[in-house]
Write an enzyme that holds these catalytic residues in place. Structure first.
Site, PDB file in Angstrom:
ATOM      1  CG  HIS A 158      -1.725  -1.238   1.396  1.00  0.00           C
ATOM      2  ND1 HIS A 158      -2.966  -1.473   0.857  1.00  0.00           N
ATOM      3  CD2 HIS A 158      -1.379  -2.383   2.055  1.00  0.00           C
ATOM      4  CE1 HIS A 158      -3.379  -2.686   1.196  1.00  0.00           C
ATOM      5  NE2 HIS A 158      -2.421  -3.268   1.908  1.00  0.00           N
ATOM      6  CB  SER A 279      14.100  22.282 -15.209  1.00  0.00           C
ATOM      7  OG  SER A 279      13.351  23.472 -15.326  1.00  0.00           O
ATOM      8  CE  LYS A 285      12.012  19.654 -11.818  1.00  0.00           C
ATOM      9  NZ  LYS A 285      10.990  18.921 -11.095  1.00  0.00           N
ATOM     10  CD  GLU A 292       9.389  12.034 -15.537  1.00  0.00           C
ATOM     11  OE1 GLU A 292       8.393  12.736 -15.370  1.00  0.00           O
ATOM     12  OE2 GLU A 292      10.533  12.519 -15.650  1.00  0.00           O
TER      13      GLU A 292
END
Ligand code: ARG
Length: 459
Positions: A158, A279, A285, A292
């Protein structure tokens, strides 16, 4: 373009220009040319052996086809949309090059069995390449598992802290999924590697062909049993897409973990810079773009599976032009699957574990609560009662803002007189993982044994 269409005989007016472009497949099926030529060479060889072509015709055809292959290899072939597809482009170029013998190549076959044969020859090769990339990724995972066999992190259910596990154990879970994927592809290939050639348009042919021979020449396990099924079956493509989808689902789950783990909040792993991007506005970043993108690509591959199922669901026997729509989704599936596997296999060795962060996370969230319950069971308390006792101890920890191992012996004995000072051994992370010492368990000793087995299975 005004190339003469091989089927023009019964027509009185030329094809509408837009219809010609709309119905053509050459822009994408030209990719099959090597397999198309391979199939034609086998077909011509068989026809000559059966006395349907002369030996001289066979030689002219084979040499002509090989020359065409070379021209295409070297980008010196002019593809024509008005010749519709790869099959008619090659055949028409052959006739242009060698004359009448070229016109005999299509004896006893149809584009319907030809295209089905081409795709199977192509897919068979691609499955081998994909299985090879899978193996490379699996090997990278075993190596990483070995490197981090004793590294402790919290295991989750979970997405809440459950029990401590070892990083090596976690990597071997991924190994298992990919092992099933590799087996699934090998099994799928058994049904890919069957030859439709000889089914002709749908009913077979009146010539005395030898389908066993062509199957042997092309390395198929045998000819398909039924000509109607042979030209219309695309189960093999659907099955492959299903196996590809399951594999991409695995890569997507794996990606998701890497994305979560590499966030500042988790800080469990660091991906090497080569696989991340920055970024343009936020200087701090480092984005996990590769995982992804792979997570995203799973969507289009699932889509192709549904697309192929839908393509087939309403088709009466035998071949229908609908089938031309099988190629683009298949090509796209193969290309993206190979790309995803390659980049994953390249990325894994550069994963750096931030062991201190993983350890600190495992210390939080009462990860050894089950170990305390098991300890009480060993002291003779029934598991359900032990569960209750530990639940109360956890509640105290929550109130005090500390973990079980930080409670004093007196505090713990307040919940059960059976607790003695040996309890702290089971509350340590090392004690917890080492205790799960059986096949499939997370103990470092078992992980090492599992690594040995995995190396033997990764062949
Ligand atoms: N381009 C076609 C395909 O991809 C080849 C077979 C066409 N056969 C036909 N009779 N129109 O399916």
């Amino acid at each position: 373009m005004s190339d003469k269409k091989p089927w023009a005989g019964r027509f009185n007016e030329p094809t509408d220009a837009f219809v010609e472009a709309f119905t053509a497949s050459v822009d994408f099926d030209r990719r099959l040319y090597r397999y198309d030529i391979q199939g034609s060479i086998a077909h011509a060889t068989m026809l000559a052996d059966r006395g349907i072509l002369t030996a001289e015709e066979r030689e002219r055809i084979i040499q002509g086809l090989e020359a065409i292959r070379e021209r295409i290899d070297n980008d010196q072939f002019e593809w024509s949309v008005s010749l519709e597809d790869v099959h008619m482009n090659v055949e028409s170029a052959l006739t242009a090059a060698i004359g009448d013998a070229g016109k005999k190549l299509h004896t006893g076959r149809s584009r319907n069995d030809q295209v089905a044969t081409d795709i199977r020859l192509w897919l068979r090769d691609e499955i081998e390449t994909i299985r090879g990339e899978l193996l490379r990724l699996q090997t990278a995972l075993i190596d990483l598992a070995e490197r981090e066999a004793e590294t402790i992190l919290p295991g989750f259910t979970h997405l809440q802290t459950a029990q401590p596990i070892t990083f090596g154990h976690h990597m071997l879970a991924w190994f298992e999924m990919l092992q099933r994927d590799r087996e699934r592809l090998a099994d799928c290939n058994k049904r890919v590697n069957i030859m439709p050639l000889g089914s002709a348009a749908l009913a077979g042919t009146t010539y005395p062909i030898d389908r066993q021979q062509t199957a042997r020449l092309l390395g198929f396990s045998g000819p398909c049993e039924n000509s109607l099924d042979g030209v219309s079956d695309r189960d093999f493509a659907i099955e492959f897409s299903a196996a590809a989808s399951i594999l991409m689902m695995h890569l997507s789950r794996f990606s998701e973990e890497l994305i979560i783990w590499s966030s500042a909040q988790f800080g469990f792993v660091e991906l090497s810079d080569r696989f991340c991007t920055g970024s343009s506005i936020m200087p701090q970043k480092k984005n996990p773009d590769v995982p992804e993108l792979i997570r995203g690509k799973s969507g289009r591959i699932f889509g192709h599976l549904v697309g192929l199922l839908t393509l087939m669901k309403g088709q009466p026997l035998a071949y229908n032009k609908d089938n031309q729509e099988d190629k683009e989704p298949l090509f796209d599936t193969v290309d993206n699957l190979k790309g995803s596997l390659k980049v994953f296999a390249d990325m894994i060795p550069g994963i750096r574990c931030r062991t201190e962060n993983m350890r600190a996370a495992a210390m939080k969230g009462f990860a050894t609560a089950t170990d305390l319950a098991d300890y009480l069971v060993r002291k003779g308390i029934p598991f359900r009662d032990a569960h209750e006792v530990v639940g109360k101890a956890v509640a105290l920890g929550v109130r005090k803002g500390c973990d079980l191992a930080d409670l004093s012996l007196e505090e713990l004995r307040g919940f059960s007189g059976q607790i003695e000072d040996d309890v702290f051994e089971v509350l340590t992370l090392e004690g917890s993982i080492a205790a799960r010492d059986h096949i499939g368990g997370t103990a470092p000793r078992q992980v090492r044994v599992a690594i040995e087995r995995a190396r033997r299975r990764a062949v």
